[in-house]
Design an enzyme around this catalytic site. Structure first.
Site, PDB file in Angstrom:
ATOM      1  CD  GLU A 102       7.587   7.822  14.610  1.00  0.00           C
ATOM      2  OE1 GLU A 102       6.577   8.266  14.601  1.00  0.00           O
ATOM      3  OE2 GLU A 102       8.396   6.885  13.925  1.00  0.00           O
TER       4      GLU A 102
ATOM      5  CD  GLU B 231       1.842  -0.782   6.579  1.00  0.00           C
ATOM      6  OE1 GLU B 231       2.354  -1.121   7.419  1.00  0.00           O
ATOM      7  OE2 GLU B 231       0.957  -1.677   6.047  1.00  0.00           O
TER       8      GLU B 231
ATOM      9  CB  CYS C 242       8.503   3.817   9.797  1.00  0.00           C
ATOM     10  SG  CYS C 242       8.958   2.715   8.457  1.00  0.00           S
TER      11      CYS C 242
ATOM     12  CE  LYS D 186      -1.916  15.117   1.588  1.00  0.00           C
ATOM     13  NZ  LYS D 186      -0.454  15.816   2.154  1.00  0.00           N
TER      14      LYS D 186
HETATM   15  P1  NAD Z   1       1.903  12.687   9.311  1.00  0.00           P
HETATM   16  O1  NAD Z   1       1.044  11.626  10.008  1.00  0.00           O
HETATM   17  O2  NAD Z   1       2.012  14.028   9.804  1.00  0.00           O
HETATM   18  O3  NAD Z   1       1.571  12.798   7.943  1.00  0.00           O
HETATM   19  C1  NAD Z   1       1.270  11.739   6.927  1.00  0.00           C
HETATM   20  C2  NAD Z   1       0.386  11.896   5.577  1.00  0.00           C
HETATM   21  O4  NAD Z   1      -0.631  12.263   6.197  1.00  0.00           O
HETATM   22  C3  NAD Z   1       0.795  13.478   4.944  1.00  0.00           C
HETATM   23  O5  NAD Z   1       0.601  13.269   3.706  1.00  0.00           O
HETATM   24  C4  NAD Z   1       0.065  14.354   5.572  1.00  0.00           C
HETATM   25  O6  NAD Z   1      -0.271  15.567   4.917  1.00  0.00           O
HETATM   26  C5  NAD Z   1      -1.094  13.740   5.902  1.00  0.00           C
HETATM   27  N1  NAD Z   1      -1.956  14.092   7.033  1.00  0.00           N
HETATM   28  C6  NAD Z   1      -1.732  14.882   8.051  1.00  0.00           C
HETATM   29  N2  NAD Z   1      -2.669  15.358   8.558  1.00  0.00           N
HETATM   30  C7  NAD Z   1      -3.808  14.512   8.109  1.00  0.00           C
HETATM   31  C8  NAD Z   1      -5.175  14.677   8.419  1.00  0.00           C
HETATM   32  N3  NAD Z   1      -5.710  15.257   9.833  1.00  0.00           N
HETATM   33  N4  NAD Z   1      -6.063  13.950   7.724  1.00  0.00           N
HETATM   34  C9  NAD Z   1      -5.610  13.498   6.580  1.00  0.00           C
HETATM   35  N5  NAD Z   1      -4.257  13.460   6.168  1.00  0.00           N
HETATM   36  C10 NAD Z   1      -3.436  14.003   7.009  1.00  0.00           C
HETATM   37  O7  NAD Z   1       3.377  11.928   9.199  1.00  0.00           O
HETATM   38  P2  NAD Z   1       4.710  12.307   8.601  1.00  0.00           P
HETATM   39  O8  NAD Z   1       5.353  13.176   9.576  1.00  0.00           O
HETATM   40  O9  NAD Z   1       4.558  12.963   7.156  1.00  0.00           O
HETATM   41  O10 NAD Z   1       5.530  10.929   8.536  1.00  0.00           O
HETATM   42  C11 NAD Z   1       6.141  10.430   9.775  1.00  0.00           C
HETATM   43  C12 NAD Z   1       5.607   9.264  10.150  1.00  0.00           C
HETATM   44  O11 NAD Z   1       5.264   8.456   9.187  1.00  0.00           O
HETATM   45  C13 NAD Z   1       6.375   8.718  11.451  1.00  0.00           C
HETATM   46  O12 NAD Z   1       5.382   8.180  12.288  1.00  0.00           O
HETATM   47  C14 NAD Z   1       6.927   7.448  10.673  1.00  0.00           C
HETATM   48  O13 NAD Z   1       6.852   6.146  11.482  1.00  0.00           O
HETATM   49  C15 NAD Z   1       5.663   7.082   9.847  1.00  0.00           C
HETATM   50  N6  NAD Z   1       6.173   6.115   8.654  1.00  0.00           N
HETATM   51  C16 NAD Z   1       5.662   5.058   8.695  1.00  0.00           C
HETATM   52  C17 NAD Z   1       6.154   3.807   7.482  1.00  0.00           C
HETATM   53  C18 NAD Z   1       5.757   2.530   7.733  1.00  0.00           C
HETATM   54  O14 NAD Z   1       5.902   1.746   6.814  1.00  0.00           O
HETATM   55  N7  NAD Z   1       5.187   2.031   8.868  1.00  0.00           N
HETATM   56  C19 NAD Z   1       6.988   4.465   6.794  1.00  0.00           C
HETATM   57  C20 NAD Z   1       7.290   5.606   6.530  1.00  0.00           C
HETATM   58  C21 NAD Z   1       6.864   6.512   7.688  1.00  0.00           C
END
Ligand code: NAD
Length: 474
Positions: free
Chosen positions: A371, A249, A283, A174
Site C-alpha cells: 500500500e 482497521e 484505506c 492518540k
Molecule cells: P500508521 O500505522 O503509521 O499510524 C497510525 C497511528 O498509529 C498513528 O496515530 C501513529 O502515531 C500510531 N503509531 C505508529 N507507530 C506506532 C507504534 N509503534 N505504536 C503505537 N502506535 C503507533 O498509519 P498512518 O500512516 O497514520 O495511516 C495510514 C494507514 O491507515 C494506511 O495503511 C491506511 O490504509 C490505514 N487506514 C485504515 C482505515 C480503515 O478503516 N481500515 C482507515 C484509514 C486509514
C-alpha cells in the site's frame, strides 16, 4: 503566535510532562503550522488514570442519556462546521470542499450513534429449563485507547470516539502526529457540548512514544486502532501479550474492475475519484485497476484524458510520505513498468505528488502488493472475468473491491468470489456511510467492523443474563 496542540487530560489542556514539543509544517507549502505536545509514557499513564476515574460514573448513565450527549456534540460540530473544516484543510492541505464533506460525515456519524442510545437492542431467547428466560445486555468495555491515522482526521475520531462514548466507555485518543490540531479542537468541543471531563482524553505525539504506552497499559481494556498493517501487527502483538481486546482497521490495496460491458465514462469517473481523491490517502482508495482486454485500450485512452484535466488533488501528508511514494514508482519503472502519467513531484513547495498511472506491473511486484497511500494506481489487463477476479484476490489485503459491469450476474459472482469486506457495483471503491458496517478481511482487519450497529459490538461487551422465575413464589 505558533498554534499549539496540547494534550487534553481530565478536561485540562496540558503540555507533555517533559515539556517537549514536535514541530509540524503545512503539507500544502511546507510552512510552519504548529507545535505538538511530544508525549511519553508519563502522559499516557496520566490520561489512562483520568479515563479510569471518569468511566464508572459515565458507564452508570443510561444509554439514552449518553446518546443525548453524543447528539449535543454532533449539533455543536454542525454549528462549527466551517471552523472545523478550515482547520482540517490547513493541517492536511486537502481542498476545503473535501474537508467540509468529512466534517459532515463526522456529524452524521454523531447523529447515527446518538440514535443508538434509544435502541441498544439485545436479544431474548428461551432455555432448556422451564421458567427461565435468557436476555442480553450491553456493558461498557471500560477504558479504550483509540489510535488513529491522519487521512480523514474528524471522521477517524468520530468513528471511534462516538460509539465508545455511547457504550459507556472512557477513552484516550492518540491522534496522528500529522493531524494534531483537529483532535484537541474536537476534544474541547466535546467538553463544551457536555461530555464530562475524563471521558475523552487526548494524548498527542509519536506512535512508539505516546501510542505504545497506551496499548501496553494493563488498565486499558480495549485498543481500537486505525492505521497501517505494519503498525497494526505491533499493536496486536502487544494486546495479545496481555489478552486485551484489539480492534484493528488496517490498510488496503483495493481493486476496481472494469468489464467489457461497462459504461466506460462512468468507470473512468469512478476510477479517478477512487484513485486520486484525498491524494489517494484512503484505506479504500483504488490502487489497482483491472480492465478486461476487450475494453482496455478504450478505457485507458479516456482515463488519461480525464487525468490530464484533473484539478489540484492536494498534497500527501509529509515529505517522507512523498519521498516513499516517488521512490516506489521509480523502482517500478526500473523494474520495467511504464509510467503513463505522473511519477513525479509537482512544484517545489509542499508535498504534492502528480496523479500517477502505471502499467506493465506484475501482480506480485512490490507496487502491486504494498500500500503506497498516495495518488498512484496500477493498470492490469485481464483476459476475462476469471482472470480479473484472480488478480483482485492476488493481494495480502482485502478491504474493498469494485466492479463496473452491466451484468447483475457478473456483479453477484464477483461479490461471491472476491475476498473483500466491502464490494461496490458500478461506483468507487469507497463510499461507506454511518449506518453501514465497514472493515476488511486478510491483512485489512481482524474481523471487527467500524460504523453501523456493528460498531457497538466493538465498544461493548454482550452480557447474557439467565433469569429464573419461581412460580411458587408468586
Ligand atoms: P500508521 O500505522 O503509521 O499510524 C497510525 C497511528 O498509529 C498513528 O496515530 C501513529 O502515531 C500510531 N503509531 C505508529 N507507530 C506506532 C507504534 N509503534 N505504536 C503505537 N502506535 C503507533 O498509519 P498512518 O500512516 O497514520 O495511516 C495510514 C494507514 O491507515 C494506511 O495503511 C491506511 O490504509 C490505514 N487506514 C485504515 C482505515 C480503515 O478503516 N481500515 C482507515 C484509514 C486509514
Amino acid at each position: 503566535m505558533t498554534a499549539e496542540a496540547p494534550n487534553l487530560v481530565a478536561g485540562e489542556e496540558r503540555p507533555a510532562a517533559t515539556g517537549a514539543w514536535l514541530e509540524r509544517s503545512r503539507p500544502a507549502d511546507g510552512s510552519p503550522l504548529c507545535r505538538v505536545a511530544r508525549s511519553g509514557a508519563e502522559d499516557a499513564a496520566a490520561a489512562v488514570a483520568a479515563a479510569r476515574d471518569a468511566q464508572p460514573a459515565w458507564g452508570a448513565r443510561t444509554a439514552v442519556e449518553r446518546g443525548n450527549v453524543v447528539r449535543a456534540i454532533a449539533e455543536l460540530l454542525r454549528e462549527r462546521r466551517e471552523e472545523a473544516s478550515a482547520l482540517v484543510a490547513e493541517e492536511t492541505g486537502k481542498p476545503l470542499a473535501l474537508a467540509q464533506g468529512e466534517t459532515d460525515a463526522a456529524i452524521e456519524m454523531g447523529f447515527f450513534v446518538a440514535g443508538e442510545g434509544r435502541r441498544s437492542y439485545g436479544r431474548t431467547t428461551t432455555a432448556s429449563m422451564p421458567h427461565r428466560t435468557v436476555l442480553t445486555l450491553r456493558r461498557p468495555v471500560g477504558v479504550a485507547a483509540l489510535l488513529i491515522s491522519f487521512n480523514t482526521p474528524l471522521p477517524n475520531v468520530a468513528w471511534k470516539a462516538f460509539p465508545a462514548i455511547l457504550c459507556g466507555n472512557a477513552s484516550v485518543l492518540k491522534p496522528s502526529e500529522h493531524t494534531p490540531l483537529s483532535a484537541t479542537w474536537l476534544g474541547r468541543l466535546c467538553l463544551e457540548a457536555g461530555l464530562p471531563p475524563g471521558v475523552l482524553n487526548v494524548v498527542q505525539g509519536l506512535g512508539p512514544e505516546a501510542g505504545m504506552p497506551l496499548v501496553e497499559d494493563p488498565r486499558v481494556d480495549l485498543v481500537s486502532f486505525t492505521g497501517s498493517a505494519r503498525t497494526g501487527g505491533l499493536v496486536a502483538e502487544a494486546c495479545g501479550r496481555r489478552l486485551a481486546k484489539a480492534v484493528l482497521e488496517l490498510g488496503g490495496k483495493n481493486a476496481l474492475v472494469v468489464c467489457d460491458d461497462a459504461d466506460l465514462d462512468r468507470a473512468v469517473e469512478w476510477t479517478v475519484a477512487s484513485a486520486f481523491s484525498n491524494a489517494g490517502q484512503r484505506c479504500a482508495a483504488a490502487s489497482r485497476v483491472v480492465v478486461l482486454e476487450a475494453a482496455y485500450d478504450a478505457f485507458v485512452e479516456r482515463l488519461l484524458a480525464v487525468v490530464d484535466a484533473l484539478d489540484d488533488i492536494g498534497p500527501v501528508i509529509s515529505e517522507e510520505s512523498m519521498e516513499r511514494i516517488l521512490d516506489a514508482v521509480a523502482a517500478a519503472r526500473g523494474a520495467g513498468a511504464i509510467v503513463l502519467r505522473g511519477g513525479d513531484r509537482v512544484g517545489d513547495a509542499g508535498w504534492h505528488v502528480a496523479p500517477t498511472l502505471v502499467e506493465g506491473v506484475a501482480s506480485d511486484a512490490p507496487l502491486s502488493c504494498q500500500e503506497l497511500f498516495g495518488p498512484v494506481a496500477a493498470l492490469y489487463r485481464a483476459r476475462d472475468f476469471d482472470e480479473a477476479v484472480a488478480v483482485v484476490n492476488d493481494s495480502p489485503y482485502g478491504l474493498t473491491a469494485a466492479i463496473h459491469t452491466a451484468s447483475v450476474h457478473r456483479a453477484m459472482l464477483f461479490a461471491e468470489r472476491v475476498a473483500a469486506g466491502v464490494v461496490v457495483v458500478n461506483a468507487g471503491t469507497h463510499g461507506s456511510e454511518p449506518h453501514m458496517g465497514f472493515g476488511g478481511v486478510k491483512a485489512s482487519g481482524t474481523g471487527w467492523k467500524e460504523a453501523g450497529v456493528e460498531a457497538l459490538d466493538a465498544y461493548s461487551e454482550t452480557q447474557y443474563v439467565n433469569l429464573v422465575v419461581d412460580p411458587m413464589a408468586v
